[in-house]
Structure formats: structure tokens, C-alpha cells
Write a protein that holds these residues in place. Sequence first.
Motif, mmCIF file in Angstrom:
data_model
loop_
_atom_site.group_PDB
_atom_site.id
_atom_site.type_symbol
_atom_site.label_atom_id
_atom_site.label_comp_id
_atom_site.label_asym_id
_atom_site.label_seq_id
_atom_site.Cartn_x
_atom_site.Cartn_y
_atom_site.Cartn_z
ATOM 1 N N GLY A 193 35.372 59.287 -16.426
ATOM 2 C CA GLY A 193 36.540 58.527 -16.823
ATOM 3 C C GLY A 193 36.467 58.126 -18.287
ATOM 4 O O GLY A 193 35.653 58.610 -19.069
ATOM 5 N N ASP A 194 37.330 57.171 -18.655
ATOM 6 C CA ASP A 194 37.416 56.733 -20.039
ATOM 7 C C ASP A 194 36.435 55.636 -20.397
ATOM 8 O O ASP A 194 36.361 55.223 -21.551
ATOM 9 C CB ASP A 194 38.844 56.239 -20.329
ATOM 10 N N GLU A 195 35.716 55.117 -19.411
ATOM 11 C CA GLU A 195 34.752 54.067 -19.714
ATOM 12 C C GLU A 195 33.489 54.683 -20.313
ATOM 13 O O GLU A 195 33.002 55.703 -19.840
ATOM 14 C CB GLU A 195 34.394 53.281 -18.450
ATOM 15 N N PRO A 196 32.941 54.076 -21.374
ATOM 16 C CA PRO A 196 31.733 54.638 -21.989
ATOM 17 C C PRO A 196 30.520 54.475 -21.095
ATOM 18 O O PRO A 196 30.489 53.652 -20.177
ATOM 19 C CB PRO A 196 31.595 53.816 -23.272
ATOM 20 N N LEU A 197 29.524 55.280 -21.378
ATOM 21 C CA LEU A 197 28.274 55.220 -20.637
ATOM 22 C C LEU A 197 27.503 53.972 -21.057
ATOM 23 O O LEU A 197 27.357 53.681 -22.240
ATOM 24 C CB LEU A 197 27.438 56.472 -20.931
ATOM 25 N N VAL A 246 32.667 58.100 -25.703
ATOM 26 C CA VAL A 246 32.651 58.210 -24.240
ATOM 27 C C VAL A 246 32.042 59.531 -23.773
ATOM 28 O O VAL A 246 31.054 59.545 -23.023
ATOM 29 C CB VAL A 246 34.081 58.049 -23.682
ATOM 30 N N HIS A 247 32.625 60.634 -24.200
ATOM 31 C CA HIS A 247 32.297 61.911 -23.575
ATOM 32 C C HIS A 247 30.988 62.513 -24.075
ATOM 33 O O HIS A 247 30.260 63.128 -23.301
ATOM 34 C CB HIS A 247 33.450 62.905 -23.787
ATOM 35 N N MET A 248 30.685 62.376 -25.367
ATOM 36 C CA MET A 248 29.457 62.968 -25.884
ATOM 37 C C MET A 248 28.211 62.427 -25.196
ATOM 38 O O MET A 248 27.352 63.208 -24.762
ATOM 39 C CB MET A 248 29.372 62.782 -27.398
ATOM 40 N N SER A 302 31.219 42.289 -26.543
ATOM 41 C CA SER A 302 31.058 42.713 -25.165
ATOM 42 C C SER A 302 32.307 43.382 -24.619
ATOM 43 O O SER A 302 32.346 43.815 -23.479
ATOM 44 C CB SER A 302 30.713 41.499 -24.295
ATOM 45 N N GLN A 303 33.359 43.483 -25.435
ATOM 46 C CA GLN A 303 34.606 44.077 -24.987
ATOM 47 C C GLN A 303 34.820 45.423 -25.664
ATOM 48 O O GLN A 303 34.158 45.784 -26.605
ATOM 49 C CB GLN A 303 35.767 43.122 -25.279
ATOM 50 N N SER A 304 35.856 46.111 -25.212
ATOM 51 C CA SER A 304 36.081 47.474 -25.691
ATOM 52 C C SER A 304 37.475 47.622 -26.243
ATOM 53 O O SER A 304 38.402 46.946 -25.851
ATOM 54 C CB SER A 304 35.868 48.460 -24.544
#
Length: 979
Positions: free
Chosen positions: A426-430, A694-696, A29-31
Motif C-alpha cells: 500500500g501507500d504506507e511507508p515501511l 514507500v516502494h523502494m 511522527s506524522q506523514s
Amino acid sequence: MTSTLTPSSSLGADPQSPISSVDNVFPSSQSTGAIGEDPVSGDSKGRSMSLPGVTDEGYTTFNGVTYLGCALVNAPRSEVEIYRNMSILNEQSKQAIPIELYVPRTSEGNVRLVDPGTDTDIACYKIHRILFCARGPSDSEEKMCFAFTCSHGDNPDSAIFQCHVFRCELQEAVAKILYSFATSFRRLPKSIGRSTSSISEAEVTAIFSVNLEFKEDDGKGSYSTCPKDKNIFKFRCDYDKKIVISVTQTGNKELRIERCFGLLLSPGRNVKDGDMHLIEMNSMGYSSDGRTYSISGNWEISEECFKVLDTETPKDTRVFLTVAVDLVICGIQEPVRFAIETKAKIFPHNERFWYFTKKPHQEQFFVKLKLTETDAPDVVQYEVVEVQSQTQIDRQKAGMSLQGLKHHRQMSEGVQSPQDDEESDGDEPLLSGSGVVSKEVTDDNLLEAWHEVLVKWHQNLSQRPKQVQQLAKKGIPEALRGEVWQLLAGCHDNSELMEAYRILITKESPMESVIQRDINRTFPAHAFFKQSGGLGQDSLYRISKAYSVYDEEIGYVQGLSFLAAALLLHMPEEQAFSVLVKICFDYELRDLFKQGFEVLHLKFYQLERLMQDLTGDLYEHFMEMGLEIHMFASQWFLTLFTAKFPLFLVFHILDLFLCEGKDVIFNVAIALLKMSRKDLLALDFEGILKYFRVHMPKKYRTEEAARELMAAAVSAKVTSKKLKKYEKEYITMKEQEMQQEDPIERMERENKRLLEDNMRLEQENDDLAHELVDSKLTLKSELDEVQDQNKEMKTDLTKHKKLLKDTQEEKHRLEVENQQVKEMCRKELERLETENSRNTVIVTDYKQICTQLSERLEKQQTAHREELSRIKILVKSCEACSKMFDADGKVNLPEPKIDPEKMNPKIVDLQQQVRELELELAQTKLALVESECKTQDLTHSLHAAVSEIQASKNTWFTKTLNSIKEVANTHTGKKEPKD
């Protein structure tokens, strides 16, 4: 738990030997963050983002980090316990220490805490001693904190576990630091490939192969080898055993064993030397070829210290035991101990084993020796530096690195924390489950076309209309997806699977705790699945649990929960389960999880070859960066793009997947790479990983971008013929690698892989043992009860069968005896009756004779009286003679002296006849009395025999026999005549 801040002077505890080998894992559950951002100059907050690359010492440095302290923990892998200590130490941040954090680049380095003012080490922790890493929840006060647990102690018995907590000045730095930890765990130093350890010229390594087997007393004066099943020995209670150990030297350094110093045994593992028990040895020495040194000893199982190894183990459990042998080896100063840990199951005394192997347990030991100086120049003397088994080495390697796909999947799952703005870049994933899919359709012609297709399809469900494929490429209308997906999967109104689902959800699954943990992070951005304990999570839990019971081979894997969630948004639970089963089996999705991910690696190779043919420059860029396909494509294949991408794109991909098959994944993957080609070519290694994570996914949050991607996927030049060609290349390449590889190395590699798998499975088994026991407790109890009842019924049936057989034999014997008794009684009765008749005749004759004799006697007595009367009258008539009689008529004369010669012969004859008749009468009476007595005795014997026969018919045995006859006649429908 009370958290105590550790003083700086004690933070540098650095024990020399690791206490255990464990996988370094991150909570899913963490990144983890990506390295490689541009340095930010300025104050300390800016410096916390600065990643200056690799220093001369091989470290990545992080500034702006604060050490909050440490606390003792009992469960080093418990997220809950780590979060609790993180919260406590974060509140006590007034005593925090500012530091610079040095994270090593390889798995053999040390994590250093450095004082930024004096540039001196505050503390140092070996990377392989770090057991678990976690970051604070993003929706809590600890969102800028991270922590890791570390083991301290010289041996497993004295080991303690500490949780070390840190805080960063910028939240983004937390992910970067954890990503650096993950990189450290994964990378081995280059020297590892050349040599397993750094050995100086004065050090040598001797390799010994040790075989262990147990033999059990067979009760015939000899011993038979104890069987073994899956590296678990099988023992029987109450049997003395013999331990046999064979030691063979396999390395280049040859050392001769002089003698065995001691053979030891103890229940359990990680046993202290003082807890080992000495076994009486009965033989030792080299074999005839001089290569193998064998030791054997007698193990008396009745000793109290071995009671646990002589107690029957419950089902599905086993016990550990440790066998050690101390060897005196020429050229080594002290005895060398080889300790082997193994497992055993103890069965009942009369157990019989059918399927087993008798191969000995084998372990390889590496003895590192150091040359020592001696007074004699020609004498070579060594000192033991370290003794390690192959199992210990494998555990250490497993604990040092995050290997293969499993670790990459854990690393790439990322944190799923809520975002205030879904459109944020931002840097957080979708988050999975993001995006809104409208059910409105503006194209009336599209709806009309689907209406015609569905009407035609329902008329003949066995044949798919030709228009379906073309319409699915444009995307199935949201309102029709549930129905069309079921038709495409071939499970429309599948009553068999739906009925199976209703039964499966009532059963228990050993994966329930894992499922419960995963559903909380499946589609957290969607309102239907967001609420814990809500309708969406409950439905997802039931489907996941039902599938884990249905598919026993692979059970439950997290990738299926995302797919199940996508199906639940379009159809009820039963239908969603049916479609999930069809996708896994008919579309072969489950094959990706089988056999060590062999099929998945084939997919990676096919995608790599497609990139090489269709996007050559991007392929070369990835090769230069050292980026492998599995680092970004594993989730694409395992979850069908459902884990990271917006729902509109996910649903359209599922449309094509269900319509055209599993190869659609390659079309979508190539389309994603082509449309992101320019961005990817401009990034380095860390930037590419971050882009994929993240970005894709964020690029396709709009329906226009998603439609453009799907159009590119449909037009991608990926054919089944080309994929078949790549598959043949992959198979040929694997075969060539196997042919070129040294068979010994291949076998060693395969053996190593199997040992790693076995060790991993044992670790998982140990970690999940209590969960499995809890989840199976009710079922196991019921099963044991049924088995006990079945066993009792079988025992009773066997007893009753034996009793029936014995009763039938007894019945037959009694019937024979009864017939014999009857025959004997009949004959005896006939004899008695005959004898009685004869006696009756004799008695009658005797009576008649006696009557005749009595009549004759009476006549003679009457004649005598008449003669006497006549004589008396004659005498009275004479006066002289009358005086001979008194008044009563009695003779009153002296006893005359009778002269026999003068007696009348006639009188003498008469007297003689009278005496004979009297004697004959007395004898006759005596014979009559004897005859009557004998008759009475025979009559009494006859009555006793008849009574005995009658009594034998009324005994309990006869009644039991008659009852069994009645029961048997009732079952067979026959009646037997009564005796």
C-alpha cells in the motif's frame, strides 16, 4: 477545553497583518502524502482522491472533505492539545459542514473553504498565518482527520489561536492534503524573486539604517560606551545611562529629517505604544557631513518604570528592551517611528568586563510611502503605508517556507503507523526496524573462515587480517556481528569509553525531552523497541543521552538514534556507545551535521556527479522534474540507510561501512538508483518522491533482493579518486561563485544567513527555555552553590590574608612600641633608682645632721638647766632675791625691761644661735618630708609603669597576636620565643 463550532459567517476572518513569524512544521511522527494520482471517478469518496492539478487561480482542489469546526487553543504548536480538540470535534461531527478545500500552490496564497453547492467561499485563511499542521493517529478514531492551527488578530497583544479540524472520506487523502500544505509553505511566487513587494507607480520605499548604542556614567563626569556580547548589551546596576541613535538613509529615495519628535524606551518586546516611556533628549541634529542624523537622551535608571532594567539578571538569562524614535521627515505628513528590539544583561555595580565589543546595534527599516495629492502642484507629499524592519521581514520569510534540508527532513520522515501486513504494498511507508534477520548460517565454510580470521585477529588487534574485507562483502554472520563490528571500529574492550559511558548516563542533558520523543518512533516495528518504557527504549534513551553530553558540539540528532538502535541489537549498551562514538568521530559521520550541513551538501554534489556519469538518463529525468538530490538522499547519508530499509539490508550496509569506510554510502546509493532506474524513469515528481519513501524500501524485504543490491553496490564503479575529483570541482565551483558574486551581495547574503540563524536559534531558545531550565535546575543549583562557596572562600581568604597582613604589621608596630616602652621603662627605672639612691643618701645625711643637732641641742638644754639650777640656788641663798620665786619655784617677778645695751652680749649670742638652730632644724625637717613625698611619688610611678607593662602583655590583642603566632608556627614548623 470546551470546543465550540465556529459559525460559517465568522470563519472568514482575515486580518491584514501577520502577528508573528514562525516555522510551519509537521509533527515528525506524522506523514505527508504525494500528489499526482490518477483521478478516480464516481461518488464523493472517489472525488476525495481526485487531484485535478493547478487551477487558473493557482490552487489544488480536494473534494470529499468535511469541516468539523474549530476551538480556541493556548499552545498552537502542541500536538497533545491539537489531538484532544480533534477527538472532541470528531465526536460532534453531526454539525459538520461538507466543503471543497482549496490549497494554494505558493506561500502567499489563501486556504479556501468553498461550499460545493453554491461555489461560494465559507472561510479563507492566509497560508502564512498557519502555524502548525497535524494528522490524526492512524491507530485511533481520528485517522481520517487532520487539523491546522491559525492565528487571528490585528496585533500580538490581541491575537488568538484557533485549531481548525477536518475529516476526509478516504484515509489516503489526508497525506495528500498535508503534502500540498508542505508544498505551499516551501514555494515562493515567482514575483518574489523580482521584487519584495508589489509596488505601484505611486508608491516608493525609503530605506533607513538605524544604529543604537548605550553609554554609561563612568563616575568621572563623562559617559563610556556600554559593551555588547553576541547582540546582548551589558549594563551595570545603579548607573545612569545615555541613549544614542544614529539614522542614515541608504536607499535611493532621499528624504531629509527635520527633527526628532520623541525618544522612547520600555522594558520588554512587542510593547504597546502607550507603554513606552519618554526619555529626556539633550541633543539632535545632522553630523558634519550631513549624512547621519544623531539623537541622544539621558536615561535616569532610578525611575520606577525602568526597575527591571536596573535589577541584576540571573545567570544564563537576559531581559528585552525596546527603544523607539519618532522622526519628523520632510514631505511626510505624520512622524515616522523606528522601534528597535534588543536584549541586555544587568550585572552588579562593580562588575568589570573583559571580553566584549562596542559596536552599535544596527537595524534596517523599510518605509513604504504613498504619494498623496496636494493643493500646491510643486509640493510632493507622502503618506506612510507601512514601516518594516529587516528583522520583521526575515521572520516573515522564515514563517512562510520550509527551507532547506531541515524542512525536507521533516517532510520526508513520514508516518510510522503499524501495518497489519508487513508485506503490504500500500501507500504506507515501511516502518523502521522491519524485517527478521536469522542467526542461522547454512554455509559451514563461511563460519570456518570467520573463525580462522577472528583467532588470527585477536592475536594482533592492531592489524586487520586481509581476509576481513572479502568476507565482509558477503555479509557478516548475524551471530558474529557484535564482535566483528567492535573489532572493525577499533573499540574492542575499550575500557576508557565504557567507563566514560557509565559516568555520562548519570549526567543531565538539555536534549532529554527531544530524545524521549524520538525514541518512541525509532525502530517501532522491532519487538525490542516497541514497548514504551521497555528495556529497548530505556537502553536507547541512555545511549542517546550519553552521546548528547559526550559530543557537546552537535549534541543529539535524530539520525543517531536509528544507528544506536541497530548497534543495540548486537551488543550491550557500553559497547554500542563505544562503536557509536567511533562511527561519529573516526568515520566522520558527525561532520555531516556541522557548519550548516556544508559537508552534507558536498556529498550531495558528489552523488549528483556520480549519477551524471553512471546513470545519465536518470540524472536528466530528475533535472527535468526539478528533483534535487537532497529530496531523497538526505536520510541515506544522515542515518546510514537505517531509518527506512529492512534490517537485513541495514546490517549488511553497516558491515561494508565499518569495513571499507564512509564512501560505501555512494556505492549503495548508486546501486539503489540503478536497480530502480526503470521505475523511476516512468514516474513524475510526486511519484518519484513517493517511490523513494514507500516502494523502494519495500523492494528489499527479502534476503535475495537485499543480497542482489549489495552485490551491485560492491561492483559499483565508485572510486576514492573520482570522489576526490568531484570534491575539487565542488570547491572550485564554490570559489568561482564567490568570486563572481558581488561582494556587497555576498556580505548581505551572509548577513542575512547569520540573521536567519540567529533568529532560528533565538526561536529555539525561547521554545526550549523551560525545558532547559528544568533539565539544568539541579546542576545549576549545585554549581551556583559551589560557586557561591568558592566565592565566599575566596572572599574569606582575601579577608584573612588582609587581616594577617594587618596583624603582622600591628604586631611589628607593637613589638617596636614594646621595645620602646621597655627601653623607656628601663631608663626611667634606672633614673628612679639613681634618684632614689641619691635621696636615700640625702635622707641619711639629713638624719645624721638632725641627730647631731638634737644631741647638741640636748647638751645645750642640759647645760642651760644646770646653769638655771645653779642660778636658782644662788638666788635662793639671798633673802631679797628668794622672794622672786613662788612656792612652786616659778619666778614671780614683773616683766623686766631689758635694755639691749645692758644685756650680756654672750647671752644674746646664745639666744641668736638657738633661734638659728631651731630654724635650721625646721627647714631640715621640711626638706626631709618633701624628699620622702617625692620618693613615694617616684615609687608609685615605678609601680604603675611596671603594672602597665604587665597589663599590656595580658590584653586581648596580645593574646590574638600570640594565637596567630602559634598557628603560623604550627604551619611552618617553627617556634618563636615568647616575649
